[in-house]
Design an enzyme around this catalytic site. Structure first.
Site, PDB file in Angstrom:
ATOM      1  N   LYS A   1       0.835  -1.214   0.000  1.00  0.00           N
ATOM      2  CA  LYS A   1       0.000   0.000   0.000  1.00  0.00           C
ATOM      3  C   LYS A   1       0.869   1.263   0.000  1.00  0.00           C
ATOM      4  O   LYS A   1       0.663   2.163  -0.797  1.00  0.00           O
ATOM      5  CB  LYS A   1      -0.949   0.003   1.213  1.00  0.00           C
ATOM      6  CG  LYS A   1      -1.912  -1.175   1.257  1.00  0.00           C
ATOM      7  CD  LYS A   1      -2.876  -1.086   2.422  1.00  0.00           C
ATOM      8  CE  LYS A   1      -2.210  -1.072   3.779  1.00  0.00           C
ATOM      9  NZ  LYS A   1      -1.459  -2.323   4.115  1.00  0.00           N
TER      10      LYS A   1
ATOM     11  N   ARG B   1      11.388  -1.473  11.134  1.00  0.00           N
ATOM     12  CA  ARG B   1      10.344  -1.138  12.108  1.00  0.00           C
ATOM     13  C   ARG B   1      10.274  -2.248  13.166  1.00  0.00           C
ATOM     14  O   ARG B   1      10.337  -3.421  12.829  1.00  0.00           O
ATOM     15  CB  ARG B   1       8.984  -1.010  11.400  1.00  0.00           C
ATOM     16  CG  ARG B   1       8.769   0.359  10.783  1.00  0.00           C
ATOM     17  CD  ARG B   1       7.590   0.391   9.856  1.00  0.00           C
ATOM     18  NE  ARG B   1       6.372  -0.231  10.373  1.00  0.00           N
ATOM     19  CZ  ARG B   1       5.219  -0.250   9.698  1.00  0.00           C
ATOM     20  NH1 ARG B   1       5.137   0.328   8.510  1.00  0.00           N
ATOM     21  NH2 ARG B   1       4.163  -0.834  10.200  1.00  0.00           N
TER      22      ARG B   1
HETATM   23  P1  ADP Z   1       1.229  -1.781   7.615  1.00  0.00           P
HETATM   24  O1  ADP Z   1       2.502  -1.370   6.961  1.00  0.00           O
HETATM   25  O2  ADP Z   1       1.261  -3.080   8.275  1.00  0.00           O
HETATM   26  O3  ADP Z   1       0.015  -1.663   6.743  1.00  0.00           O
HETATM   27  P2  ADP Z   1       0.769   0.562   9.210  1.00  0.00           P
HETATM   28  O4  ADP Z   1       1.982   1.382   9.099  1.00  0.00           O
HETATM   29  O5  ADP Z   1      -0.430   0.918   8.409  1.00  0.00           O
HETATM   30  O6  ADP Z   1       1.159  -0.933   8.923  1.00  0.00           O
HETATM   31  O7  ADP Z   1       0.318   0.458  10.735  1.00  0.00           O
HETATM   32  C1  ADP Z   1       1.227   0.188  11.788  1.00  0.00           C
HETATM   33  C2  ADP Z   1       0.437   0.050  13.087  1.00  0.00           C
HETATM   34  O8  ADP Z   1      -0.238   1.299  13.368  1.00  0.00           O
HETATM   35  C3  ADP Z   1      -0.677  -0.987  13.050  1.00  0.00           C
HETATM   36  O9  ADP Z   1      -0.200  -2.307  13.352  1.00  0.00           O
HETATM   37  C4  ADP Z   1      -1.628  -0.447  14.135  1.00  0.00           C
HETATM   38  O10 ADP Z   1      -1.160  -0.720  15.435  1.00  0.00           O
HETATM   39  C5  ADP Z   1      -1.537   1.065  13.925  1.00  0.00           C
HETATM   40  N1  ADP Z   1      -2.555   1.541  12.968  1.00  0.00           N
HETATM   41  C6  ADP Z   1      -2.338   2.071  11.726  1.00  0.00           C
HETATM   42  N2  ADP Z   1      -3.499   2.400  11.137  1.00  0.00           N
HETATM   43  C7  ADP Z   1      -4.488   2.081  12.023  1.00  0.00           C
HETATM   44  C8  ADP Z   1      -5.904   2.152  11.993  1.00  0.00           C
HETATM   45  N3  ADP Z   1      -6.564   2.642  10.927  1.00  0.00           N
HETATM   46  N4  ADP Z   1      -6.585   1.702  13.073  1.00  0.00           N
HETATM   47  C9  ADP Z   1      -5.946   1.228  14.159  1.00  0.00           C
HETATM   48  N5  ADP Z   1      -4.623   1.113  14.253  1.00  0.00           N
HETATM   49  C10 ADP Z   1      -3.883   1.542  13.193  1.00  0.00           C
HETATM   50  P1  ADP Z   2       2.156  -1.858   3.224  1.00  0.00           P
HETATM   51  O1  ADP Z   2       2.150  -0.356   3.220  1.00  0.00           O
HETATM   52  O2  ADP Z   2       0.943  -2.446   2.556  1.00  0.00           O
HETATM   53  O3  ADP Z   2       2.410  -2.439   4.570  1.00  0.00           O
HETATM   54  P2  ADP Z   2       4.745  -1.621   1.834  1.00  0.00           P
HETATM   55  O4  ADP Z   2       4.480  -0.771   0.651  1.00  0.00           O
HETATM   56  O5  ADP Z   2       5.456  -0.996   2.982  1.00  0.00           O
HETATM   57  O6  ADP Z   2       3.380  -2.342   2.315  1.00  0.00           O
HETATM   58  O7  ADP Z   2       5.575  -2.903   1.332  1.00  0.00           O
HETATM   59  C1  ADP Z   2       6.001  -3.926   2.254  1.00  0.00           C
HETATM   60  C2  ADP Z   2       7.383  -4.463   1.800  1.00  0.00           C
HETATM   61  O8  ADP Z   2       7.210  -5.227   0.592  1.00  0.00           O
HETATM   62  C3  ADP Z   2       8.407  -3.383   1.476  1.00  0.00           C
HETATM   63  O9  ADP Z   2       9.669  -3.860   1.860  1.00  0.00           O
HETATM   64  C4  ADP Z   2       8.323  -3.244  -0.055  1.00  0.00           C
HETATM   65  O10 ADP Z   2       9.575  -2.835  -0.616  1.00  0.00           O
HETATM   66  C5  ADP Z   2       7.959  -4.658  -0.487  1.00  0.00           C
HETATM   67  N1  ADP Z   2       7.060  -4.707  -1.658  1.00  0.00           N
HETATM   68  C6  ADP Z   2       6.002  -3.886  -1.921  1.00  0.00           C
HETATM   69  N2  ADP Z   2       5.378  -4.259  -3.066  1.00  0.00           N
HETATM   70  C7  ADP Z   2       6.047  -5.358  -3.525  1.00  0.00           C
HETATM   71  C8  ADP Z   2       5.889  -6.217  -4.684  1.00  0.00           C
HETATM   72  N3  ADP Z   2       4.912  -6.025  -5.586  1.00  0.00           N
HETATM   73  N4  ADP Z   2       6.773  -7.228  -4.829  1.00  0.00           N
HETATM   74  C9  ADP Z   2       7.765  -7.434  -3.928  1.00  0.00           C
HETATM   75  N5  ADP Z   2       7.963  -6.678  -2.830  1.00  0.00           N
HETATM   76  C10 ADP Z   2       7.118  -5.643  -2.619  1.00  0.00           C
END
Ligand code: ADP
Ligand code: ADP
Length: 216
Positions: free
Chosen positions: A13, A158
């Site tokens: 995302k 992280r």
């Molecule tokens: P990811 O990369 O896994 O999608 P995020 O960066 O979106 O993770 O979120 C990291 C953490 O922040 C989540 O595991 C949760 O604890 C908190 N968080 C983020 N967005 C939300 C939300 N919309 N509602 C509740 N907790 C959230």
């Molecule tokens: P989210 O925001 O949904 O948690 P991220 O964009 O942070 O996901 O991506 C999670 C990890 O996967 C990062 O290390 C990123 O570089 C890698 N990644 C994202 N998209 C792809 C893909 N299509 N194929 C392989 N690795 C990916």
């Protein structure tokens, strides 16, 4: 354009949002990034969120809804939501706020990836704490190991990308977040499913095709 990007943690995302906001001149509203900034700034909101984030659970809905509605209002109708809404009450809260403002989301994109792929993506993820760019040790390595390509300095892993917390985040996703897509389907909203288990550029191009069609 008002967009929602759904999908499990690690679906890509954040990676795709960076490209979407550049192409369509939108604001990237990532609830996770906003929460991490609040924590880094030592604010009360950041302190409230800390323990939930560290364990892989969700920050309480009332805290998140207030925070995100405020950010949405500032983005003046041009944004992509990343990581919000993540529960049914959050989806209802967002719907209510949009209805009151007489606004509607233009597209809901859902990135699809299976759990085993996600575990590898998250444990290999490295991010720049300065500019927010996201890398992967194998899939998207920085030019110099451990350093941001933008010259910001050292990349970090992280704390919640360590294996035991990752498993908990996936459990949280399946128990609480997956239902959000069902909420929109039940309201008759069409969901754009995107196979996100492909090369990053292929996923981007599939998303751009969908968004270009909507703009037309
Ligand atoms: P990811 O990369 O896994 O999608 P995020 O960066 O979106 O993770 O979120 C990291 C953490 O922040 C989540 O595991 C949760 O604890 C908190 N968080 C983020 N967005 C939300 C939300 N919309 N509602 C509740 N907790 C959230
Ligand atoms: P989210 O925001 O949904 O948690 P991220 O964009 O942070 O996901 O991506 C999670 C990890 O996967 C990062 O290390 C990123 O570089 C890698 N990644 C994202 N998209 C792809 C893909 N299509 N194929 C392989 N690795 C990916």
């Amino acid at each position: 354009m008002r967009l929602i990007l759904c999908g499990p943690p690690g679906a890509g995302k954040g990676t795709q949002c960076k490209r979407i906001v550049d192409k369509y001149a939108l604001t990237h509203l990532s609830s996770g990034d906003i929460l991490r900034a609040e924590r880094a700034g030592g604010t009360e909101l950041g302190r409230k969120a800390q323990s939930y984030m560290d364990s892989g659970g969700l920050v309480p809905d009332d805290v998140i809804i207030g925070m995100m509605i405020g950010a949405i209002q500032k983005a003046a109708g041009r944004y992509v939501l990343d990581g919000f809404p993540r529960t049914l009450p959050q989806a209802e809260g967002l719907d209510k706020a949009l209805q009151e403002a007489g606004e509607k989301v233009d597209a809901i994109l859902n990135l699809l990836v299976d759990d085993p792929v996600i575990e590898n993506r998250l444990t290999g993820r490295r991010s720049c704490p300065q500019c927010g760019r996201v890398y992967h040790i194998e899939n998207l390595p920085p030019k110099v190991e451990g350093q941001c390509d933008q010259g910001c300095g050292r990349l970090v892993q992280r704390d919640d990308d360590k294996p035991d917390v990752v498993r908990n985040r996936l459990k949280t996703y399946h128990e609480q977040t997956e239902a959000v897509v069902g909420f929109y389907k039940a309201k008759g909203r069409s969901i754009i499913n995107v196979d996100a288990d492909r090369d990053i550029d292929e996923v981007t191009s599939a998303i751009f095709d969908e968004l270009d069609a909507i703009k037309r």
